[in-house]
Motif scaffolding. Structure first.
Motif, PDB file in Angstrom:
ATOM      1  N   LEU A   1      49.324  38.903  42.483  1.00 37.53           N
ATOM      2  CA  LEU A   1      48.932  38.619  41.098  1.00 37.53           C
ATOM      3  C   LEU A   1      48.675  37.127  40.897  1.00 37.53           C
ATOM      4  CD1 LEU A   1      48.553  40.266  38.498  1.00 37.53           C
ATOM      5  CD2 LEU A   1      50.911  39.724  37.904  1.00 37.53           C
TER       6      LEU A   1
ATOM      7  N   GLY B   1      45.020  35.710  40.206  1.00 37.53           N
ATOM      8  CA  GLY B   1      44.894  35.014  38.934  1.00 37.53           C
ATOM      9  C   GLY B   1      44.294  33.634  39.093  1.00 37.53           C
TER      10      GLY B   1
ATOM     11  N   ILE C   1      43.106  40.558  37.940  1.00 35.56           N
ATOM     12  CA  ILE C   1      44.507  40.393  37.536  1.00 35.56           C
ATOM     13  C   ILE C   1      45.048  41.705  36.984  1.00 35.56           C
ATOM     14  CG2 ILE C   1      46.068  39.199  35.959  1.00 35.56           C
ATOM     15  CD1 ILE C   1      44.145  36.840  36.007  1.00 35.56           C
ATOM     16  N   SER C   2      44.275  42.340  36.129  1.00 36.58           N
ATOM     17  CA  SER C   2      44.693  43.614  35.541  1.00 36.58           C
ATOM     18  C   SER C   2      44.837  44.687  36.616  1.00 36.58           C
ATOM     19  CB  SER C   2      43.672  44.063  34.488  1.00 36.58           C
ATOM     20  OG  SER C   2      44.012  45.331  33.978  1.00 36.58           O
TER      21      SER C   2
ATOM     22  N   VAL D   1      45.444  44.355  39.905  1.00 38.94           N
ATOM     23  CA  VAL D   1      46.616  44.120  40.760  1.00 38.94           C
ATOM     24  C   VAL D   1      47.897  44.449  40.008  1.00 38.94           C
ATOM     25  CG1 VAL D   1      47.954  42.369  41.976  1.00 38.94           C
ATOM     26  CG2 VAL D   1      45.475  42.407  42.203  1.00 38.94           C
ATOM     27  N   SER D   2      47.962  44.061  38.745  1.00 40.17           N
ATOM     28  CA  SER D   2      49.149  44.339  37.941  1.00 40.17           C
ATOM     29  C   SER D   2      49.395  45.841  37.829  1.00 40.17           C
ATOM     30  CB  SER D   2      48.984  43.737  36.544  1.00 40.17           C
ATOM     31  OG  SER D   2      50.088  44.046  35.741  1.00 40.17           O
TER      32      SER D   2
ATOM     33  N   SER E   1      49.911  47.460  41.574  1.00 41.64           N
ATOM     34  CA  SER E   1      51.181  47.121  42.217  1.00 41.64           C
ATOM     35  C   SER E   1      52.342  47.889  41.596  1.00 41.64           C
ATOM     36  CB  SER E   1      51.443  45.620  42.135  1.00 41.64           C
ATOM     37  OG  SER E   1      51.547  45.189  40.795  1.00 41.64           O
TER      38      SER E   1
END
Length: 242
Positions: A19, A23, A31-32, A34-35, A38
């Motif tokens: 992240l 980022g 970013i969204s 991976v968040s 994960s």
């Protein structure tokens, strides 16, 4: 206890490192992705980790009872069970149902495809995640909780370097972060296997032990309730995220 806690924390850091790097060098949608992705991978990782606690407890028990001849059967049964679980179940689920997972977690439209990509790449390498946790469970059962911590610490360094190379240099965005995560797990497994060859163990193990044995039922009796608790906790977190 401290090395076990440290190893669990470092395993959770894989997604955080991905992240941070995405980022800094990737896109907002990345970013969204991976968040969200994960969160799914962490659910699988922690459930596997808790399930292998059954192997740890059983090995420790047999050592304490001086029944070392049963340890080989525990390890052989664990190899068969977790190989099938990783190869035939978890990998298929993550590869085939990645779009459904992204939808259930309400991944934003612009990040939807990237979320699917992250889950699928990590899912393709889930065998390495399972292998690391099984090997770590065996070492911990034998009273050595430091080696698994060392393995995962080195893997974290590999993950950071891989993220920087794949995402910052080659501009692979989410795919690069996922590849770095799997590469790091692969490194930890290879290191584990290399150290195993040099270790002297207080039990006998051969290829004949790699089969379905009654020890599978025994370690599942211990590990399943712990894994179920972890699963329910993480599912509630995923619902809140969604």
């Amino acid at each position: 206890m401290i090395p076990i806690l440290g190893a669990l924390v470092l395993q959770a850091m894989y997604g955080a490192v991905d992240l941070l790097v995405v980022g800094q060098f990737g896109t907002d949608a990345g970013i969204s992705a991976v968040s969200t992705g994960s969160n799914v991978i962490n659910l699988v990782t922690f459930v596997i980790s808790e399930l292998t606690m059954g192997v740890t407890v059983l090995i420790g028990r047999y050592l304490g009872e001086n029944r070392n001849e049963r340890i080989g059967k525990v390890i052989g049964g664990a190899i068969v069970f977790f190989a099938i679980m990783a190869g035939a179940v978890l990998m298929v689920l993550l590869l085939a149902f990645a779009p459904q997972f992204a939808s259930w977690l309400n991944a934003p439209k612009e990040a939807y495809d990237l979320t699917v990509t992250y889950i699928r790449i990590c899912g393709a390498g889930i065998l390495f995640v399972v292998a690391y946790n099984v090997i770590s469970g065996i070492f911990r059962g034998l009273g050595n909780s430091r080696l698994p911590l060392i393995f995962v610490a080195i893997a974290c360094v590999v993950n950071i370097v891989g993220d920087l190379v794949f995402v910052a240099v080659f501009k692979m965005n989410v795919a690069g972060a996922a590849l770095a995560t799997i590469l790091a797990q692969l490194v930890s497994v290879v290191m584990s296997l290399a150290i195993i060859k040099k270790q002297q163990f207080p039990f006998h193990f051969s290829k004949k032990d790699i089969c379905f044995t009654s020890e599978i039922r025994n370690f599942l009796k211990v590990g399943f309730p712990i894994a179920l608790q972890e699963f329910l906790t993480n599912i509630s977190f995923l619902i809140l995220c969604a």
